[in-house]
Design a protein around this motif. Structure first.
Motif, PDB file in Angstrom:
ATOM      1  N   ALA A   1       0.825  -1.158  -0.054  1.00  0.00           N
ATOM      2  CA  ALA A   1      -0.093   0.011  -0.269  1.00  0.00           C
ATOM      3  C   ALA A   1       0.811   1.244   0.096  1.00  0.00           C
ATOM      4  CB  ALA A   1      -0.978   0.009   1.051  1.00  0.00           C
ATOM      5  N   ALA A   2       1.957   1.349   0.769  1.00  0.00           N
ATOM      6  CA  ALA A   2       3.151   2.354   0.615  1.00  0.00           C
ATOM      7  C   ALA A   2       3.668   2.495  -0.502  1.00  0.00           C
ATOM      8  CB  ALA A   2       3.906   2.141   2.126  1.00  0.00           C
ATOM      9  N   LEU A   3       3.956   1.416  -0.895  1.00  0.00           N
ATOM     10  CA  LEU A   3       4.663   1.248  -2.536  1.00  0.00           C
ATOM     11  C   LEU A   3       3.486   2.083  -3.546  1.00  0.00           C
ATOM     12  CD1 LEU A   3       6.673  -1.775  -2.891  1.00  0.00           C
ATOM     13  CD2 LEU A   3       7.380   0.454  -2.080  1.00  0.00           C
ATOM     14  N   ASN A   4       2.322   1.890  -3.418  1.00  0.00           N
ATOM     15  CA  ASN A   4       1.450   2.398  -4.306  1.00  0.00           C
ATOM     16  C   ASN A   4       1.180   3.890  -4.028  1.00  0.00           C
ATOM     17  OD1 ASN A   4       0.259   0.701  -6.388  1.00  0.00           O
ATOM     18  ND2 ASN A   4       0.111  -0.475  -4.548  1.00  0.00           N
ATOM     19  N   ASP A   5       1.353   4.374  -2.858  1.00  0.00           N
ATOM     20  CA  ASP A   5       1.244   5.651  -2.435  1.00  0.00           C
ATOM     21  C   ASP A   5       2.475   6.551  -3.079  1.00  0.00           C
ATOM     22  OD1 ASP A   5      -0.953   5.701  -1.067  1.00  0.00           O
ATOM     23  OD2 ASP A   5      -0.068   5.577   1.043  1.00  0.00           O
ATOM     24  N   MET A   6       3.726   5.757  -2.835  1.00  0.00           N
ATOM     25  CA  MET A   6       4.912   6.367  -3.482  1.00  0.00           C
ATOM     26  C   MET A   6       4.856   6.418  -5.122  1.00  0.00           C
ATOM     27  SD  MET A   6       8.423   4.188  -3.779  1.00  0.00           S
ATOM     28  CE  MET A   6       7.826   3.027  -4.997  1.00  0.00           C
ATOM     29  N   LEU A   7       4.072   5.581  -5.674  1.00  0.00           N
ATOM     30  CA  LEU A   7       3.939   5.708  -7.147  1.00  0.00           C
ATOM     31  C   LEU A   7       3.062   6.939  -7.568  1.00  0.00           C
ATOM     32  CD1 LEU A   7       4.122   2.151  -8.522  1.00  0.00           C
ATOM     33  CD2 LEU A   7       5.965   3.773  -8.556  1.00  0.00           C
ATOM     34  N   ALA A   8       2.257   7.110  -6.715  1.00  0.00           N
ATOM     35  CA  ALA A   8       1.510   8.500  -6.842  1.00  0.00           C
ATOM     36  C   ALA A   8       2.034   9.879  -6.541  1.00  0.00           C
ATOM     37  CB  ALA A   8       0.149   8.381  -5.798  1.00  0.00           C
ATOM     38  N   GLY A   9       3.472   9.718  -6.166  1.00  0.00           N
ATOM     39  CA  GLY A   9       4.346  10.726  -5.877  1.00  0.00           C
ATOM     40  C   GLY A   9       4.173  11.470  -4.433  1.00  0.00           C
ATOM     41  N   THR A  10       3.744  10.337  -3.452  1.00  0.00           N
ATOM     42  CA  THR A  10       3.761  10.657  -2.164  1.00  0.00           C
ATOM     43  C   THR A  10       5.035  10.452  -1.173  1.00  0.00           C
ATOM     44  OG1 THR A  10       1.289  10.598  -2.284  1.00  0.00           O
ATOM     45  CG2 THR A  10       2.354  10.495  -0.064  1.00  0.00           C
ATOM     46  N   PRO A  11       5.536  11.245  -0.685  1.00  0.00           N
ATOM     47  CA  PRO A  11       6.576  10.645   0.206  1.00  0.00           C
ATOM     48  C   PRO A  11       5.882   9.492   0.998  1.00  0.00           C
ATOM     49  CG  PRO A  11       6.807  12.968   0.040  1.00  0.00           C
ATOM     50  CD  PRO A  11       5.407  12.541  -0.483  1.00  0.00           C
ATOM     51  N   VAL A  12       6.887   8.294   1.408  1.00  0.00           N
ATOM     52  CA  VAL A  12       6.343   7.416   2.108  1.00  0.00           C
ATOM     53  C   VAL A  12       7.235   6.979   3.205  1.00  0.00           C
ATOM     54  CG1 VAL A  12       5.064   6.330   0.280  1.00  0.00           C
ATOM     55  CG2 VAL A  12       7.077   5.514   0.335  1.00  0.00           C
ATOM     56  N   SER A  13       8.419   7.616   3.692  1.00  0.00           N
ATOM     57  CA  SER A  13       9.297   7.323   4.643  1.00  0.00           C
ATOM     58  C   SER A  13       8.347   7.089   6.111  1.00  0.00           C
ATOM     59  CB  SER A  13      10.427   8.098   4.838  1.00  0.00           C
ATOM     60  OG  SER A  13       9.984   9.536   5.281  1.00  0.00           O
ATOM     61  N   ASN A  14       7.454   7.741   6.308  1.00  0.00           N
ATOM     62  CA  ASN A  14       6.601   7.809   7.411  1.00  0.00           C
ATOM     63  C   ASN A  14       5.761   6.515   7.625  1.00  0.00           C
ATOM     64  OD1 ASN A  14       7.964   9.980   8.672  1.00  0.00           O
ATOM     65  ND2 ASN A  14       6.331  11.149   7.954  1.00  0.00           N
ATOM     66  N   GLU A  15       5.465   6.172   6.286  1.00  0.00           N
ATOM     67  CA  GLU A  15       4.678   4.704   6.048  1.00  0.00           C
ATOM     68  C   GLU A  15       5.489   3.405   6.279  1.00  0.00           C
ATOM     69  OE1 GLU A  15       1.502   4.549   3.266  1.00  0.00           O
ATOM     70  OE2 GLU A  15       1.965   6.538   2.763  1.00  0.00           O
ATOM     71  N   ILE A  16       6.598   3.628   5.546  1.00  0.00           N
ATOM     72  CA  ILE A  16       7.395   2.641   5.614  1.00  0.00           C
ATOM     73  C   ILE A  16       8.156   2.236   6.927  1.00  0.00           C
ATOM     74  CG2 ILE A  16       9.967   1.948   4.628  1.00  0.00           C
ATOM     75  CD1 ILE A  16       7.568   1.797   2.472  1.00  0.00           C
ATOM     76  N   ALA A  17       8.721   3.140   7.694  1.00  0.00           N
ATOM     77  CA  ALA A  17       9.517   2.977   8.754  1.00  0.00           C
ATOM     78  C   ALA A  17       8.751   1.850   9.992  1.00  0.00           C
ATOM     79  CB  ALA A  17       9.891   4.534   9.418  1.00  0.00           C
ATOM     80  N   PRO A  18       7.530   1.976  10.049  1.00  0.00           N
ATOM     81  CA  PRO A  18       7.138   1.600  11.317  1.00  0.00           C
ATOM     82  C   PRO A  18       7.044  -0.120  10.813  1.00  0.00           C
ATOM     83  CG  PRO A  18       5.471   3.420  10.955  1.00  0.00           C
ATOM     84  CD  PRO A  18       6.690   3.214   9.751  1.00  0.00           C
ATOM     85  N   LEU A  19       7.270  -0.398   9.490  1.00  0.00           N
ATOM     86  CA  LEU A  19       6.991  -1.607   9.033  1.00  0.00           C
ATOM     87  C   LEU A  19       8.489  -2.667   9.069  1.00  0.00           C
ATOM     88  CD1 LEU A  19       5.038  -0.878   5.679  1.00  0.00           C
ATOM     89  CD2 LEU A  19       4.153  -1.433   8.177  1.00  0.00           C
ATOM     90  N   TRP A  20       9.293  -1.732   9.120  1.00  0.00           N
ATOM     91  CA  TRP A  20      10.699  -2.397   9.533  1.00  0.00           C
ATOM     92  C   TRP A  20      11.328  -2.306  10.660  1.00  0.00           C
ATOM     93  CZ3 TRP A  20      14.020  -3.489   5.096  1.00  0.00           C
ATOM     94  CH2 TRP A  20      13.512  -3.389   3.818  1.00  0.00           C
ATOM     95  N   LEU A  21      12.106  -3.307  10.988  1.00  0.00           N
ATOM     96  CA  LEU A  21      13.066  -3.342  12.234  1.00  0.00           C
ATOM     97  C   LEU A  21      13.847  -2.121  12.193  1.00  0.00           C
ATOM     98  CD1 LEU A  21      13.549  -5.133  14.658  1.00  0.00           C
ATOM     99  CD2 LEU A  21      15.241  -6.095  13.430  1.00  0.00           C
ATOM    100  N   ASP A  22      13.984  -1.240  13.461  1.00  0.00           N
ATOM    101  CA  ASP A  22      14.965  -0.187  13.264  1.00  0.00           C
ATOM    102  C   ASP A  22      16.154  -0.481  13.954  1.00  0.00           C
ATOM    103  OD1 ASP A  22      15.836   2.186  13.292  1.00  0.00           O
ATOM    104  OD2 ASP A  22      14.983   3.266  14.776  1.00  0.00           O
ATOM    105  N   ALA A  23      16.979  -1.301  12.818  1.00  0.00           N
ATOM    106  CA  ALA A  23      18.341  -1.801  13.346  1.00  0.00           C
ATOM    107  C   ALA A  23      19.334  -1.272  12.218  1.00  0.00           C
ATOM    108  CB  ALA A  23      18.210  -3.397  13.460  1.00  0.00           C
ATOM    109  N   ASP A  24      20.671  -1.300  12.474  1.00  0.00           N
ATOM    110  CA  ASP A  24      21.468  -0.713  11.455  1.00  0.00           C
ATOM    111  C   ASP A  24      21.671  -1.782  10.315  1.00  0.00           C
ATOM    112  OD1 ASP A  24      22.208   1.389  12.933  1.00  0.00           O
ATOM    113  OD2 ASP A  24      23.895   0.372  14.094  1.00  0.00           O
ATOM    114  N   GLY A  25      21.645  -2.820  10.531  1.00  0.00           N
ATOM    115  CA  GLY A  25      21.649  -4.132   9.495  1.00  0.00           C
ATOM    116  C   GLY A  25      20.415  -4.255   8.699  1.00  0.00           C
ATOM    117  N   VAL A  26      19.328  -3.616   8.619  1.00  0.00           N
ATOM    118  CA  VAL A  26      18.111  -3.860   7.607  1.00  0.00           C
ATOM    119  C   VAL A  26      18.768  -3.250   6.302  1.00  0.00           C
ATOM    120  CG1 VAL A  26      16.329  -3.722   9.336  1.00  0.00           C
ATOM    121  CG2 VAL A  26      17.194  -1.592   8.080  1.00  0.00           C
TER     122      VAL A  26
END
Length: 173
Positions: free
Chosen positions: A46-71
């Motif tokens: 869903a975030a990738l589709n927002d991205m393709l609409a031209g919407t910055p998605v870092s705030n949507e993407i971040a909670p989906l990922w582990l916040d760790a140096d090695g990702v």
């Protein structure tokens, strides 16, 4: 024009709903298996589709990922992004060029090995980037880890996309 704006608004609402469900109840909703991984995957696409609409998605993407140096992420443009801030910024970079499109995960398969899950499939769709329409079709592997807050992504990897690489090269000439 109205229909395109309506589609963008609907995608944004769907993305917000998916993220809200993920954040509010991922530990409770996670059955310890594929359903929890699928929920994170749905929010990611869903975030990738927002991205393709031209919407910055870092705030949507971040909670989906582990916040760790090695990702890590290895996108269709090549290279490897390491760390959450770097890879989230790369998605926003694509959004800055995007003028529309859609992407979907086809042929999804999820395998779980303890606290690690591997999702494979084929990303398909189309995107208009810097005014040029590009077909999207490449294999993808997403890797997840189970945390006390539910499943989180730790790696995203796609095949290279020659049309996207060529477009980016032409923009830098």
């Amino acid at each position: 024009m109205f229909e395109e704006k309506k589609k963008v608004a609907m995608r944004g609402a769907a993305s917000a709903l998916a993220l809200g469900v993920l954040v509010a109840g991922s530990a409770q909703a996670d059955d310890g298996g594929a359903a929890g991984v699928s929920m994170v995957s749905s929010a990611f696409y869903a975030a990738l589709n927002d991205m393709l609409a031209g919407t910055p998605v870092s705030n949507e993407i971040a909670p989906l990922w582990l916040d760790a140096d090695g990702v890590t992420a290895q996108h269709p443009i090549g290279g490897r992004d390491i760390g959450l801030n770097t890879l989230a910024g790369a998605f926003d970079g694509v959004a800055s060029l995007a003028e529309g499109g859609e992407i979907a995960l086809q042929d999804q398969a999820i395998a779980i090995f303890g606290d690690t899950a591997v999702e494979t499939g084929v990303e398909t769709g189309q995107a208009t980037l810097a005014g040029k329409e590009i077909a999207l079709e490449y294999r993808v592997t997403n890797v997840y880890t189970r945390t006390e807050d539910g499943w989180r992504m730790v790696h995203h990897h796609t095949d290279l996309s020659a049309p996207i690489i060529d477009l980016l090269a032409s923009l830098h000439q």
